[in-house]
Design a protein around this motif. Structure first.
Motif, short mmCIF file in Angstrom:
data_model
loop_
_atom_site.label_atom_id
_atom_site.label_comp_id
_atom_site.label_asym_id
_atom_site.label_seq_id
_atom_site.Cartn_x
_atom_site.Cartn_y
_atom_site.Cartn_z
N VAL A 283 -66.21 -19.28 -48.61
CA VAL A 283 -66.15 -19.86 -47.27
C VAL A 283 -65.58 -18.78 -46.35
O VAL A 283 -64.57 -18.17 -46.68
CB VAL A 283 -65.22 -21.09 -47.19
N LEU B 79 -70.84 -21.03 -45.45
CA LEU B 79 -70.49 -21.77 -46.66
C LEU B 79 -71.39 -21.23 -47.77
O LEU B 79 -72.59 -21.07 -47.56
CB LEU B 79 -70.76 -23.26 -46.47
N THR C 8 -70.61 -29.67 -48.76
CA THR C 8 -69.29 -29.06 -48.62
C THR C 8 -68.20 -30.09 -48.41
O THR C 8 -68.46 -31.23 -48.08
CB THR C 8 -69.29 -28.06 -47.45
#
Ligand code: ZN
Length: 661
Positions: A314, A364, A372
């Motif tokens: 991330v 992501l 997510t």
């Protein structure tokens, strides 16, 4: 660990003053298929970052994508091969795109993309192929990938009983042999346990996370580890990650970040878990920069033994406006503690609020994409958390996207009869969602104290749900407090009301949409919400109740101030239970209010939600960040666009970041 979030629904970046008035995203919903909806998210305030920060983000984002194939392979040893076959067919002009087989295969491929492999990202079951073997073979021939299809691949795709589940946690079975995830090969559960148990037994403090970054195999009759390193397993992808991390290091915001990246690179090169812990300590202590990242073998949920880290990435930057709010809350932590509605003897004499950082994700990857979490809480090693703390963050542009995509989906119109409540949610829903998460995370979990001899494990299996309820109630109680109006956090003394309404509605009714008819509530956060809502409904029908209008059930709140006092009263009792470790009372509360589901209501809610066609699971395409060059080839800016479709992005990632076979 991993993630802890307060609300069932979502919060946002939209309070951000930096958000431009014109939303660059016209439609937050990209695509629907199977049980999935794919959304977009935006990068508010990205343009206000410095060029160096943007460049730093860009390189970190590339490093986030570079590990994609690792996750794919960890989730099943045939995943990448199957993806290669299906993508070739999907993009082959000679294949008839109108046939039912092709359509079924397209949906299958989209599900595979969404789950980083052939197993459902949440349920872990293998997807059923609803296209024929003959179609696959003929199409693969046209697409030039026929040689990739052998008997084994056919069996994997078409035999529903073969390698059927990614993670099997059934304690009766050998969970290593019966899980199709690719963390182990040719070894039994007992053999894996025999490999790690002695290491753990010999370690007394600052123990490394044994087994986190390796696959366990049997070679020449010997059980051994294949480490994930630059020159080991997944080396081709890890070298790419290192390449981009190295570039990121050259434009980092400060020296500490450079040190963090250097240690991470060293870890990727050596696979040494002590180096990983060193990195985690440095990472948790680096709080000066605006840009941050996660990159590595992290959460262990995909391993039935809870040991192997799924690769994830991330990249993010701080949401400054929202973080200011959590700083204000934390700065007043002692006031909240001193005035909390619990027995004074269970209050902490000295409390330190946590500054929950609020971030905007820019990329992501791996295990956190496309599906997510809306929060991150790392590192996972207990001794590091105890000694150095953890970073707990909420991802505001993701919650914002959920909220925007949900507008106009008919949910509120269906479940809220009172127009005033619906208007209140339109206006303040996001603010209170954010605030509830902040209060829950920054103050709730850290509030109160335990009697001597009582520990977290005193409440046994009831601990998680009771603890979540305690943090939730703390937030619910205080969001209605004049103090928050005085601090400039909430707009007025009544704006919280629609959130209260929705909290009860969610806990007693609408969260049941995530459970199959006949099943109990098992997840801790869901139990927490059911406990609070049902306790209020059962014990104070004069304050809040369920009513029927035209055969449909709705929540009715008759007195919001009294509802706030009810939350305080339940918090008083739950704090007592926690402080005294009263497991009997915890059991009584959970079993009475939080586990069983009223079948009539459940059936009605499922029926009503099914007519709205809302996808049970959601995930994201990433924004596309591109460098802008001047005539001399120097980077002068970074441009963000939001037009990429789901299949376009997945195909591009496979091409640009397909480092493994
Ligand atoms: Zn929590």
């Amino acid at each position: 660990m991993g993630v802890c979030v307060a609300g069932a629904t979502f919060t946002s970046c939209s309070q951000s003053e930096t958000e431009s008035s014109e939303d660059p995203i016209k439609n937050y919903s990209v695509e629907r298929f199977a049980d999935i909806e794919v959304l977009r998210y935006q990068l508010p305030g990205f343009n206000e970052l410095t060029l160096q920060q943007k460049e730093y983000i860009y390189y970190l984002s590339q490093a986030t994508n570079a590990g994609r194939d690792i996750t794919w392979d960890q989730f099943g040893k045939y995943n990448i091969k199957i993806r290669t076959i299906l993508e070739a067919i999907y993009t082959c002009e000679a294949v008839d795109k109108n046939s039912e087989d092709f359509k079924a295969m397209s949906t299958y491929l989209k599900r595979v993309w969404f789950s980083n492999g052939i197993y459902h990202h949440y349920a872990n079951d293998k997807f059923k192929a609803e296209f024929s073997k003959e179609f696959l073979k003929a199409a693969a021939e046209k697409a030039g990938v026929a040689e990739l299809i052998d008997e084994e691949i056919e069996k994997v795709i078409f035999d529903d009983t073969y390698l059927a589940k990614k993670v099997n946690k059934d304690a009766e079975a050998d969970v290593v042999l019966t899980s199709a995830g690719n963390f182990y090969e040719g070894v039994t559960q007992a053999e894996v346990e025999a490999l790690y148990k002695p290491l753990e037994a010999a370690c007394t403090n600052e123990c490394p996370s044994y087994g986190l970054n390796s696959k366990v195999i049997k070679a020449d009759g010997k059980v051994t580890e294949q480490k994930y390193t630059a020159n080991g397993l997944y080396g081709a992808a890890i070298k790419q990650i290192i390449y981009w991390l190295d570039k990121a290091r050259s434009v980092a915001e400060n020296e500490k970040q450079k040190e963090v990246i250097s240690t991470l690179i060293e870890y990727y090169e050596t696979g040494d878990l002590t180096t990983f812990d060193k990195y985690a300590v440095q990472w948790v202590q680096e709080t000066d920069g605006d840009v941050d990242f996660v990159n590595g073998f992290t959460e262990v949920y995909d391993d039935p033994l809870g040991r192997k880290g799924t690769w994830e990435g991330v990249t993010n930057y701080k949401d400054k406006v929202a973080t200011k709010r959590t700083e204000t809350i934390s700065a007043n932590a002692q006031w909240f503690e001193d005035n909390s509605p619990v027995d004074p003897k269970f209050r902490k004499p000295q409390v330190r609020g946590i500054v929950a950082k609020v971030i905007c994700a820019t990329m992501l990857g791996g295990g956190t994409a496309p599906s997510t979490a809306i929060g991150i809480n790392l590192p996972n090693a207990n001794w590091i958390r105890a000694e150095y703390g953890s970073k707990s963050v909420t991802i505001s542009n993701i919650t914002d996207a959920y909220d925007k995509a949900a507008r106009g989906n008919g949910f509120n119109a269906e479940f809220i009869a009172d127009a005033k409540i619906r208007e209140g949610l339109e206006k303040y829903g996001q603010l209170y969602d954010d605030l509830h998460t902040d209060l829950h995370e920054c103050l709730g979990h850290g509030s109160g104290r335990l009697n001597e001899g009582v520990t977290a494990s005193s409440l046994g299996i009831y601990h998680s749900a009771i603890e979540e309820a305690r943090a939730d109630l703390f937030g619910l109680y205080y969001m209605a407090d004049q103090k928050l109006v005085d601090l400039g956090i909430t707009p007025n003394a009544t704006a919280y009301e629609s959130y209260y309404y929705r909290y009860i509605m969610n806990g007693a009714m609408t969260q049941l949409t995530r459970i199959e008819l006949g099943n109990n509530i098992e997840e801790a956060h869901m139990q927490d919400r059911a406990l609070i809502a049902n306790w209020c409904l059962k014990n104070a029908p004069e304050v809040v109740s369920l009513v029927k209008i035209d055969d449909k059930t709705y929540v009715e709140v008759k007195d919001f101030k009294a509802l706030r006092q009810l939350f305080g009263k339940l918090l008083f009792e739950i704090q007592r239970i926690t402080s005294e470790g009263d497991i009997k009372a915890a059991q009584e509360l959970i079993e009475t209010y939080a586990v069983k589901v009223d079948t009539d209501i459940h059936e009605e809610i499922l029926n009503r939600i099914s007519k709205l066609s809302i996808a049970p699971y959601k995930g994201f395409v990433n924004p596309l960040i591109k460098p802008v060059y001047d005539a001399s080839g120097k980077i002068v800016d970074f441009e963000v666009t939001y037009n990429e479709m789901f299949d376009e992005q997945m195909l591009r990632y496979s091409k640009e970041f397909g480092f493994l076979k």
